[in-house]
Scaffold this active site. Sequence first.
Site, mmCIF file in Angstrom:
data_model
loop_
_atom_site.group_PDB
_atom_site.id
_atom_site.type_symbol
_atom_site.label_atom_id
_atom_site.label_comp_id
_atom_site.label_asym_id
_atom_site.label_seq_id
_atom_site.Cartn_x
_atom_site.Cartn_y
_atom_site.Cartn_z
ATOM 1 N N GLU A 1 0.824 -1.219 0.000
ATOM 2 C CA GLU A 1 0.000 0.000 0.000
ATOM 3 C C GLU A 1 0.849 1.256 0.000
ATOM 4 O O GLU A 1 1.821 1.367 0.741
ATOM 5 C CB GLU A 1 -0.889 -0.018 1.232
ATOM 6 C CG GLU A 1 -1.858 1.119 1.348
ATOM 7 C CD GLU A 1 -2.903 0.875 2.424
ATOM 8 O OE1 GLU A 1 -3.205 -0.297 2.734
ATOM 9 O OE2 GLU A 1 -3.416 1.854 2.973
ATOM 10 N N GLU B 1 -5.873 6.577 -0.988
ATOM 11 C CA GLU B 1 -6.385 7.309 0.186
ATOM 12 C C GLU B 1 -5.944 8.765 0.172
ATOM 13 O O GLU B 1 -6.503 9.583 0.894
ATOM 14 C CB GLU B 1 -5.956 6.630 1.479
ATOM 15 C CG GLU B 1 -4.497 6.770 1.808
ATOM 16 C CD GLU B 1 -4.130 6.098 3.126
ATOM 17 O OE1 GLU B 1 -3.938 4.879 3.120
ATOM 18 O OE2 GLU B 1 -4.046 6.801 4.141
ATOM 19 N N HIS C 1 -10.045 3.217 2.391
ATOM 20 C CA HIS C 1 -9.156 3.439 3.533
ATOM 21 C C HIS C 1 -9.985 3.777 4.757
ATOM 22 O O HIS C 1 -10.919 4.565 4.668
ATOM 23 C CB HIS C 1 -8.228 4.618 3.222
ATOM 24 C CG HIS C 1 -7.574 5.173 4.449
ATOM 25 N ND1 HIS C 1 -8.032 6.297 5.103
ATOM 26 C CD2 HIS C 1 -6.519 4.726 5.149
ATOM 27 C CE1 HIS C 1 -7.266 6.537 6.150
ATOM 28 N NE2 HIS C 1 -6.334 5.605 6.204
ATOM 29 N N GLU D 1 -11.355 -2.269 5.745
ATOM 30 C CA GLU D 1 -10.282 -2.058 6.718
ATOM 31 C C GLU D 1 -10.942 -1.847 8.081
ATOM 32 O O GLU D 1 -12.007 -1.240 8.173
ATOM 33 C CB GLU D 1 -9.443 -0.835 6.334
ATOM 34 C CG GLU D 1 -8.308 -0.548 7.320
ATOM 35 C CD GLU D 1 -7.265 0.427 6.794
ATOM 36 O OE1 GLU D 1 -7.601 1.310 6.008
ATOM 37 O OE2 GLU D 1 -6.089 0.273 7.165
HETATM 38 O O1 LIG Z 1 -4.757 2.687 7.538
HETATM 39 C C1 LIG Z 1 -4.164 3.178 6.554
HETATM 40 O O2 LIG Z 1 -4.236 2.763 5.367
HETATM 41 C C2 LIG Z 1 -3.336 4.356 6.777
HETATM 42 O O3 LIG Z 1 -2.733 4.806 5.829
HETATM 43 C C3 LIG Z 1 -3.309 4.938 8.151
HETATM 44 C C4 LIG Z 1 -2.031 5.665 8.444
HETATM 45 O O4 LIG Z 1 -2.069 6.059 9.767
HETATM 46 C C5 LIG Z 1 -0.802 4.787 8.262
HETATM 47 O O5 LIG Z 1 -1.023 3.602 8.883
HETATM 48 MG MG LIG Z 2 -2.847 3.502 4.010
#
Ligand SMILES: O=C(O)C(=O)C[C@@H](O)CO
Ligand SMILES: [Mg+2]
Length: 391
Positions: free
Chosen positions: A241, A267, A317, A337
């Site tokens: 990601e 995102e 996201h 998620e």
């Molecule tokens: O959860 C995700 O995809 C994020 O990008 C959150 C961010 O805080 C990095 O973990």
């Molecule tokens: Mg992310």
Amino acid sequence: MTKIKSVRTRVWTWKGPTVPPTGNFCTNASDALRIEGDAMASFRFHQWLTCEVEAEDGTIGIGNAALAPTVVKQAIDEWYAPLVIGEDPFDYAYIWEKMYRRSHAWGRKGIGMTAISAVDIAIWDLMGKLVGKPVFKLLGGRTKDKIPVYYSKLYAGPIESMQREAEEAMKNGYKGYKSRFGFGPKDGMPGMRENLKRVEAVREVIGYDNDLMLECYMGWNLDYAKRMLPKLEKYEPRWVEEPVIADDVEGYAELNAMGSVPISGGEHEFSVIGCAELIRRKAVSVLQYDTNRVGGITAAQKINAIAEAAQIPVIPHAGQAHNYHLTMSNVNCPIAEYFPVHDVEVGNELFYYIFEGDPEAVDGFLQLDDDKPGLGITITDKHLSNFEITE
Ligand SMILES: O=C(O)C(=O)C[C@@H](O)CO
Ligand SMILES: [Mg+2]
């Protein structure tokens, strides 16, 4: 017909206890800078914006946003609220275009589109409440008995603590686990080894019958990612990601075309056309816009149609209600998620301290209520003492 009477925005600043930052916690775009100390500082979400759109009959729809809340608040108060007051909320597509086109010179991405998202989400919650239907029933209805979710935390840290966290999460029956890389280009080959050791350690715990997603949070670059992806193949990640910064769409496309490991992202993309471009350029194998950034539910549903036409799955996201309603109502949104509720760290979980009603995962799934109108959430004052509110 009832019209929109008012728009109320509040910024909630967390003053409660937070988990102190640790080194190599999560790679991110600031890693390329020479600053020392807490590189995640500018990516901590310890503020949140709530946006309440009230209709003439007193019904209130709730929206929210987490990016730059104080600036988004000003954009809504000064620019977008006057555009929506007096409109019929069921003219939501027109209202969206009005907000988008009247701020087009500066609002297509970032702050403007985040503000539009918060207002639009509130309008959809309002519409659901006005007709007594959950938002997903206005979008396409129940395409799933319940939504499979993946556990999203496992920030980088000592291997033993990551394995303990994964073991604990396994007890909840998740079928997918997302971990964060802690090392990137500035950490060289030793950092690559540290990344691979942690991926291997998490796989040892969750096995190979569960999905493993790996998050770079824009902290790598094209050169580093091209070297890392082949090394990751044997761990069979479902996706890697945001390997590069959001503007490097060419880099995304090159990495995705390698066919080594599926690339996900989105995102930090904004608007229907912004996401359509990612799809057109085959930049991602999994599209992950966030509804409270990309343009709200109105934009997200249009993007879902474009993604479905390209057979690119959409897995928004963030585990929040607005994303769950889109996932429930689209076959092309297979899973969601899920941020486990925990102490305030990065802040992804802060919404749990502001809203009530976000569904909790049980045995790796979550459920939406056919009889709960709107998004099914309310603003709670349970944790008010830990917040400073700016009206
Ligand atoms: O959860 C995700 O995809 C994020 O990008 C959150 C961010 O805080 C990095 O973990
Ligand atoms: Mg992310």
